[in-house]
Design an enzyme around this catalytic site. Structure first.
Site, PDB file in Angstrom:
ATOM      1  N   GLY A   1     -10.729  -0.995   3.952  1.00 17.23           N
ATOM      2  CA  GLY A   1     -10.211  -2.336   4.164  1.00 17.23           C
ATOM      3  C   GLY A   1     -10.690  -3.279   3.083  1.00 17.23           C
ATOM      4  O   GLY A   1     -11.607  -2.979   2.309  1.00 17.23           O
ATOM      5  N   TRP A   2     -10.063  -4.431   3.014  1.00 16.90           N
ATOM      6  CA  TRP A   2     -10.341  -5.386   1.935  1.00 16.90           C
ATOM      7  C   TRP A   2     -11.789  -5.870   1.951  1.00 16.90           C
ATOM      8  O   TRP A   2     -12.456  -5.911   0.920  1.00 16.90           O
ATOM      9  CB  TRP A   2      -9.387  -6.577   2.049  1.00 16.90           C
ATOM     10  CG  TRP A   2      -9.584  -7.593   0.972  1.00 16.90           C
ATOM     11  CD1 TRP A   2     -10.256  -8.769   1.052  1.00 16.90           C
ATOM     12  CD2 TRP A   2      -9.097  -7.503  -0.373  1.00 16.90           C
ATOM     13  NE1 TRP A   2     -10.226  -9.429  -0.151  1.00 16.90           N
ATOM     14  CE2 TRP A   2      -9.513  -8.673  -1.046  1.00 16.90           C
ATOM     15  CE3 TRP A   2      -8.353  -6.552  -1.075  1.00 16.90           C
ATOM     16  CZ2 TRP A   2      -9.208  -8.920  -2.380  1.00 16.90           C
ATOM     17  CZ3 TRP A   2      -8.042  -6.792  -2.405  1.00 16.90           C
ATOM     18  CH2 TRP A   2      -8.467  -7.966  -3.052  1.00 16.90           C
TER      19      TRP A   2
ATOM     20  N   GLU B   1     -10.197   0.197  -0.951  1.00 12.69           N
ATOM     21  CA  GLU B   1      -9.518  -0.858  -1.695  1.00 12.69           C
ATOM     22  C   GLU B   1     -10.441  -1.457  -2.768  1.00 12.69           C
ATOM     23  O   GLU B   1     -11.177  -2.372  -2.498  1.00 12.69           O
ATOM     24  CB  GLU B   1      -9.032  -1.942  -0.744  1.00 12.69           C
ATOM     25  CG  GLU B   1      -8.046  -1.430   0.303  1.00 12.69           C
ATOM     26  CD  GLU B   1      -7.500  -2.520   1.204  1.00 12.69           C
ATOM     27  OE1 GLU B   1      -7.512  -3.702   0.800  1.00 12.69           O
ATOM     28  OE2 GLU B   1      -7.061  -2.201   2.306  1.00 12.69           O
TER      29      GLU B   1
ATOM     30  N   TYR C   1       2.799  -5.446   1.133  1.00 12.64           N
ATOM     31  CA  TYR C   1       2.721  -6.819   1.617  1.00 12.64           C
ATOM     32  C   TYR C   1       1.601  -7.513   0.857  1.00 12.64           C
ATOM     33  O   TYR C   1       0.938  -6.902   0.011  1.00 12.64           O
ATOM     34  CB  TYR C   1       2.483  -6.870   3.132  1.00 12.64           C
ATOM     35  CG  TYR C   1       1.608  -5.764   3.678  1.00 12.64           C
ATOM     36  CD1 TYR C   1       0.228  -5.778   3.515  1.00 12.64           C
ATOM     37  CD2 TYR C   1       2.170  -4.683   4.361  1.00 12.64           C
ATOM     38  CE1 TYR C   1      -0.581  -4.757   4.018  1.00 12.64           C
ATOM     39  CE2 TYR C   1       1.382  -3.658   4.857  1.00 12.64           C
ATOM     40  CZ  TYR C   1       0.007  -3.696   4.686  1.00 12.64           C
ATOM     41  OH  TYR C   1      -0.781  -2.680   5.168  1.00 12.64           O
TER      42      TYR C   1
END
Length: 542
Positions: free
Chosen positions: A98-99, A140, A212
């Site tokens: 995840g970011w 990420e 996105y």
């Protein structure tokens, strides 16, 4: 000989009508539990039949080992995996990354054989302990955001060693092999520097494109979060979903492994001048926080559609990007609605025969039916559209009409005739059902007592088939469709000898431009399969 010939013809029909089994990948986020009121989202809010793969986001990498992130993750693991008792076909995966996790912990772990092995062993133990069916790597991003250049090769090496370990563990435990998937960034710079695509693709069961966050409040002009195509003001054809799909395919991803990411949220801006409100308008920063998620520049879909039904602002649509946006004074938000999601699914997933669609995330869809389209309007539309394609039929686009704010949700429903004539036999099992298709050409025919079913005639044999959930059969266009697009009346039946069917010449489907899947009804269009099946099942067909 007659039955041998029919076997050949029918097997050819089956072989040619088999379509892809599309994946519906949905993310559950473990921080949505902290939201207040109707935005609070917990495992009990998950529809266990909405997805084929349910991904729990996120676990945590700590000292090269897999562990929990939230204090109650272990309880939530159990609640999520208990959904498999309701839907036994559901697969669950644990996502790592995840970011906010950044890249450095994953770069450090992947740097040496020893740290990779330690991670792999701890991950297998963790997944089996909590009954997950696989691992989703959301690093990420390799070689970016604090990672090292060697990540470009270290990541596929890690994936290869994970897969080898998963296979060995499955042999020893006599259990199904753990799944191995990844979610990846789609910007050209990230794709080129982070991912050795041909090598990665060898080891992953599927790859979810995070198509996105292409534009957002961090920029100085308004733009779309996830436009299908470039917008009316884009000068470069890069920041759009179609480009990302094509780029990943060209880089070597097998199409059947590529899963299209779809967002159930929008990115917002504050306009510098409310009178200049189009795409590309000057912006002073992200839009203000919404009513449910405490993040500037971000709105879940249910917040946006609630504004629409309450007539807060005006909704526009960029016809080039195939994407809507809403403007309310100085507030501007680009988002996906049901029509734009439908267009992405049909134009990219179905026409390009990708592996499926991914939803980020369940808690941003209108899971409580605030807006009157029904619970999970985005997720259910994806599900129904892909289910129809799997059956070789198509559905028409959903309407863009916004439900009235003061009215309760209305769902169309067709009820079969509760008192059908007991002397009729419209769907087989008796003389009329057995002879109907011998008296009619191959094609699709309206069911006489159930609008959600249809009759297919193949080689004088009758097959009763169901439309996907929430759809009914449209005899005019020979497809299953949303009930509000179809005028379906339970057909009046007389005696056994005059059961009424509404007929559609199946040859007209071949010329349809609405779905390439419709050509699958034509046995004659695949002579090679006919020969192969005849050779296998009979030496007498040729």
């Amino acid at each position: 000989m007659a039955w041998l010939l029919f076997t050949c013809v029918y097997l050819t029909y089956l072989g040619h009508t088999v379509t892809l089994e599309y994946k519906r990948v949905c993310y559950y986020t473990n921080w949505a539990q902290y939201r207040n009121g109707i935005a609070k989202f917990e495992p009990k809010n998950v529809d266990p039949f909405l997805c084929t793969h349910l991904v729990y986001a996120f676990g945590k990498l700590e000292n090269s080992a897999t562990t929990n992130f939230e204090w109650n993750d272990e309880q939530r693991y159990g609640e999520i995996n208990d959904l498999k008792k309701i839907n036994t076909n559901l697969k669950t995966l644990l996502a790592l990354g995840g970011w906010t996790a950044g890249s450095k912990p994953y770069s450090d772990m992947a740097a040496t054989f020893a740290t990779r092995k330690y991670f792999i062993n701890s991950t297998i133990e963790w997944l089996r302990k909590y009954d997950f069916d696989g691992l989703d790597m959301d690093w990420e991003y390799p070689a970016n955001r604090g990672g090292r250049q060697e990540d470009f090769q270290n990541f596929p090496t890690l994936l290869r060693e994970l897969l080898e370990a998963f296979e060995e563990e499955a042999r020893q435990s006599h259990r199904n092999r753990l799944l191995l998937t990844a979610a990846v960034g789609v910007g050209r710079a990230v794709a080129d520097t982070a991912y050795n695509v041909p090598e990665m693709s060898k080891y992953l069961d599927f790859i979810s494109l995070m198509t996105y966050d292409l534009r957002g409040g961090w920029e100085k002009t308004t733009g779309f979060n996830a436009p299908l195509y470039k917008s009316s003001v884009d000068t470069v054809d890069e920041y759009n979903v179609a480009f990302a799909v094509e780029y990943w395919l060209k880089k070597g991803t097998p199409k059947e492994k590529l899963v299209l990411g779809l967002a159930t949220y929008g990115r917002s801006f504050t306009l510098q001048d409310p009178t200049i409100r189009g795409v590309g308008a000057p912006a002073s920063g992200p839009g203000s926080m919404g009513s449910y998620v405490q993040e500037a520049g971000f709105l879940p879909y249910f917040d946006i559609c609630e504004r629409q039904i309450n007539k807060r602002g005006i909704t526009y649509r960029d016809e080039m990007a195939k994407t809507p946006y809403l403007v309310d004074g100085s507030f501007w938000v680009g988002f996906d609605d049901r029509l734009s999601i439908y267009t992405k699914v049909t134009e990219l997933v179905i026409k390009k025969q990708l592996g499926g669609a991914m939803l980020w995330a369940l808690d941003f869809d209108d899971f409580r039916n605030i807006c009157g389209y029904g619970a999970y309007p985005i997720g259910n539309l994806i599900n129904a559209t892909l289910a129809a394609a799997e059956m070789g039929v198509s559905v028409s686009p959903p309407p863009t009409k916004i439900p009235a704010a003061t009215l309760p949700p209305v769902t169309g429903h067709y009820t079969p005739n509760p008192n059908p004539n007991p002397n009729t036999n419209p769907i087989g099992g008796g003389s009329e059902g057995d002879t109907f298709c011998s008296q009619h050409p191959d094609g699709m025919y309206q069911h006489s007592v159930d609008c959600s079913k249809y009759i297919r005639c193949v080689g004088e044999e009758m097959f009763e088939q169901d439309c996907p959930p929430s759809l009914v059969f449209d005899a005019v266009n020979s497809r299953c469709d949303w009930d509000y697009n179809v005028k379906c009346t339970i057909l009046i039946q007389g005696t056994k000898s005059n059961v009424i069917y509404s007929t559609t010449d199946i040859s007209s489907i071949n010329n349809s431009t609405k779905s390439p899947m419709n050509t699958s009804y034509h046995i004659a269009s695949c002579p090679s399969l006919f020969i192969i099946y005849c050779f296998i099942f009979s030496f007498f067909c040729l």
